[in-house]
Design an enzyme around this catalytic site. Structure first.
Site, short mmCIF file in Angstrom:
data_model
loop_
_atom_site.label_atom_id
_atom_site.label_comp_id
_atom_site.label_asym_id
_atom_site.label_seq_id
_atom_site.Cartn_x
_atom_site.Cartn_y
_atom_site.Cartn_z
N LYS A 143 18.13 46.66 -40.32
CA LYS A 143 18.84 45.80 -38.70
C LYS A 143 20.37 46.43 -38.97
O LYS A 143 21.38 46.97 -37.80
CB LYS A 143 18.68 44.85 -39.24
CG LYS A 143 17.28 43.74 -39.19
CD LYS A 143 16.56 42.37 -39.65
CE LYS A 143 16.12 42.65 -39.28
NZ LYS A 143 15.44 40.87 -39.48
N GLN A 178 17.95 36.24 -43.54
CA GLN A 178 16.52 37.14 -43.79
C GLN A 178 15.85 36.13 -44.38
O GLN A 178 16.16 35.71 -45.30
CB GLN A 178 17.00 38.16 -44.51
CG GLN A 178 15.31 39.33 -44.97
CD GLN A 178 15.40 39.72 -43.06
OE1 GLN A 178 15.51 40.03 -42.12
NE2 GLN A 178 14.08 40.38 -43.33
N ASP A 186 17.28 35.75 -33.70
CA ASP A 186 15.85 35.71 -34.83
C ASP A 186 15.11 34.75 -33.66
O ASP A 186 13.12 34.54 -33.27
CB ASP A 186 15.51 35.24 -36.25
CG ASP A 186 15.51 35.75 -36.74
OD1 ASP A 186 15.13 37.25 -36.52
OD2 ASP A 186 16.35 35.75 -37.53
N1 GUN Z 1 11.11 37.83 -42.67
C1 GUN Z 1 10.06 38.67 -41.82
N2 GUN Z 1 10.75 39.01 -40.24
C2 GUN Z 1 11.85 37.94 -40.19
C3 GUN Z 1 12.51 37.99 -39.55
O1 GUN Z 1 11.97 38.41 -38.02
N3 GUN Z 1 13.52 37.43 -39.33
C4 GUN Z 1 14.46 36.92 -40.46
N4 GUN Z 1 15.29 36.48 -40.66
N5 GUN Z 1 13.13 37.37 -41.47
C5 GUN Z 1 12.23 37.69 -41.77
#
Ligand code: GUN
Length: 291
Positions: free
Chosen positions: A52, A96, A119
């Site tokens: 990211k 995350q 998100d």
């Molecule tokens: N864990 C697995 N997929 C995601 C996501 O799209 N965003 C976040 N914050 N955590 C995750």
């Protein structure tokens, strides 16, 4: 059979975003700024967050990584979220997941200012999505729809079967798929207690697997000519691989692929599209598109 190339499609989207970022900068506005909160050292989470941060660079965004050890308290994490909520230099941020078991995930997600929730996990965004209102929508479902759209795959009136009912993928994907202004499809959501799973899957024009069980979807569960989307990314120990593991999706790719019209690979399918959509959400946050 055509492979839905998420890597190449996501690269194109990042280039489009980078062009929009430069336009913003030329207009005298500052670059979009995404922050990511990472707790502990889960290998998968560390990789996702690193990807990211790299995607931010490619899009011309600023990024900030906020890291905590596994033993961080809920109070400390909530304080960090409060800072990010109040920081005018941050357009959006993510925490995350998964978080360590001693931290209540719901409480953390609800503490995020929904106007910075790129998100799309906050209940305000979840509710607005369900009501068909403007909001940040979860990146993985958006990535799946954008991939289908860029390959001109019809969704209107099609039977979409989703395996998995998670808050991150299954539920928001069902909402987007059924929405008239979005995919306008007919949707069935299946899970571990679904009766007659094989026959339901066989009736799918578009089958999406998001359960995290390698090789769960076998050849006999797929209608010839179906579009198959694999969201699974399970790390399987692999002594031959330099990393010591390889990624496996939920689909028995070798046997299923020859039956499909289109199929996503793992890796290189939905994963890169998810990150590209997070970048789009961050750009939207910086441009005040929703709030
Ligand atoms: N864990 C697995 N997929 C995601 C996501 O799209 N965003 C976040 N914050 N955590 C995750």
């Amino acid at each position: 059979m055509t492979i839905l190339d998420g890597t190449a499609t996501a690269r194109r989207i990042r280039e489009e975003i980078a062009a929009q970022t430069e336009k913003m900068v030329q207009q005298g506005r500052r670059r979009p700024h995404l922050a990511a909160v990472l707790v502990g050292h889960d290998g998968g989470s560390e990789t996702y967050v690193a990807n990211k941060v790299r995607a931010c660079k490619e899009c011309g965004f600023d990024s900030t990584l906020v890291q905590f050890e596994n033993n961080v308290t809920e109070k400390e994490l909530l304080a960090a979220i409060d800072c990010l909520n109040k920081d005018d230099a941050i357009d959006g941020f993510i925490v995350q997941l998964p978080l360590p078991l001693h931290i209540e995930e719901r409480r953390i997600i609800e503490a995020i200012d929904y106007r910075k929730d790129v998100d799309g996990f906050h209940p305000v965004n979840v509710g607005r999505l369900a009501a068909g209102l403007h909001c940040f929508a979860s990146a993985t479902p958006r990535g799946i729809l954008e991939l289908l759209r860029r390959y001109d795959i019809r969704t209107r009136g099609q039977h979409v079967v989703i395996l998995g009912r998670s808050n991150i993928v299954g539920k928001p994907l069902a909402v987007l798929m059924m929405q008239k202004s979005y995919a306008d499809a007919t949707v069935t959501v299946c899970h571990s207690h679904t009766v007659g799973l094989r026959d339901i899957c066989r009736s799918a024009d578009i089958l999406v697997a998001a359960i995290g069980q390698p090789h769960f979807v076998t050849q006999d569960m797929v209608k010839p000519g179906a579009v198959v989307v694999d969201v699974g990314t399970t790390r399987v120990p692999d002594a031959v691989s330099p990393r010591g593991y390889h990624l496996e999706g939920d689909i028995d790719f070798e046997r299923v692929a020859p039956r499909c019209s289109y199929i996503t690979p793992v890796p290189g399918g939905v994963g890169p599209m998810t990150i590209a959509m997070l970048m789009q959400n961050t750009l939207a946050a910086a441009q005040g598109e929703y709030y």
